[in-house]
Design a protein around this motif. Structure first.
Motif, short mmCIF file in Angstrom:
data_model
loop_
_atom_site.label_atom_id
_atom_site.label_comp_id
_atom_site.label_asym_id
_atom_site.label_seq_id
_atom_site.Cartn_x
_atom_site.Cartn_y
_atom_site.Cartn_z
N ASP A 1 -35.04 27.69 -8.86
CA ASP A 1 -35.63 26.35 -8.74
C ASP A 1 -36.30 26.24 -7.38
N HIS A 2 -36.98 25.15 -7.17
CA HIS A 2 -37.71 24.96 -5.92
C HIS A 2 -37.19 23.76 -5.15
N THR A 3 -35.88 23.57 -5.18
CA THR A 3 -35.28 22.49 -4.40
C THR A 3 -35.31 22.85 -2.93
N GLU A 4 -35.23 21.84 -2.09
CA GLU A 4 -35.22 22.09 -0.64
C GLU A 4 -34.07 23.00 -0.25
N ASP A 5 -32.91 22.81 -0.90
CA ASP A 5 -31.74 23.62 -0.58
C ASP A 5 -31.99 25.10 -0.91
N SER A 6 -32.55 25.38 -2.08
CA SER A 6 -32.81 26.77 -2.47
C SER A 6 -33.82 27.42 -1.53
N ARG A 32 -32.17 28.02 1.85
CA ARG A 32 -31.22 29.14 1.79
C ARG A 32 -31.96 30.47 1.76
N ASP A 41 -42.67 33.69 -6.39
CA ASP A 41 -42.69 32.74 -5.28
C ASP A 41 -42.89 33.41 -3.93
N ILE A 84 -29.59 32.38 -6.27
CA ILE A 84 -30.71 31.45 -6.43
C ILE A 84 -31.97 32.18 -6.90
#
Length: 153
Positions: free
Chosen positions: A76-81, A84, A106, A132
């Motif tokens: 996914d492209h969440t800020e957390d991923s 990390r 990506d 991730i």
């Protein structure tokens, strides 16, 4: 963006070929005296045109006989991923380049290892172990036909 004149460009071309040139040698090769050559190089550093000066190590001479480009897709492209993954990339010495890319992946990583098994171990046990990563595509480098860090200025 600083204004670079032809003398600045000459200095940059010289330093890209050999960053160990003395101020005297730079001055002679650019037609300057030593002090102005030194001041220009200092300004190029202070302005961020020259980011750093390093030694280029031949991978094979340093025992790194395997190199690969690895395309990575995140789950996914969440800020957390993203944070990390970026932290992982910054702290892993085997990853010598990383770029965010367009297309089906990506990121593109350039990874070195002592041998192909070392590359496989790093990808399987370090990269994929992050939890991730959705997918990777690995392209082993068979032979490098050109390598330069010099910008075409």
């Amino acid at each position: 963006m600083p204004d670079l004149d032809e003398t600045d460009l000459r200095l940059l071309r010289l330093l890209q070929k050999d960053a160990t040139l003395s101020n005297q040698a730079l001055a002679e090769k650019t037609g300057l005296s030593t002090s102005p050559a030194w001041r220009r190089v200092r300004r190029l550093i202070e302005d961020g045109v020259i980011e750093r000066q390093v030694a280029l190590v031949r991978p094979r001479r340093a025992g790194l006989h395997a190199m690969a480009y690895v395309q990575v897709s995140l789950l996914d492209h969440t800020e957390d991923s993203i944070a990390r993954f970026d932290l992982f990339v910054q702290t892993e010495d085997q990853i010598i380049e990383c770029a965010t890319i367009t297309g089906t992946s990506d990121y593109q990583l350039k990874i070195v290892a002592p041998d192909p098994e070392g590359l496989e171990h790093f990808i399987m046990r370090r990269v994929l172990a992050l939890g991730i990563i959705r997918d990777t595509v690995t392209h082993f480098v068979l032979r490098q036909t050109k390598y330069t860090t010099a910008m075409p200025i």
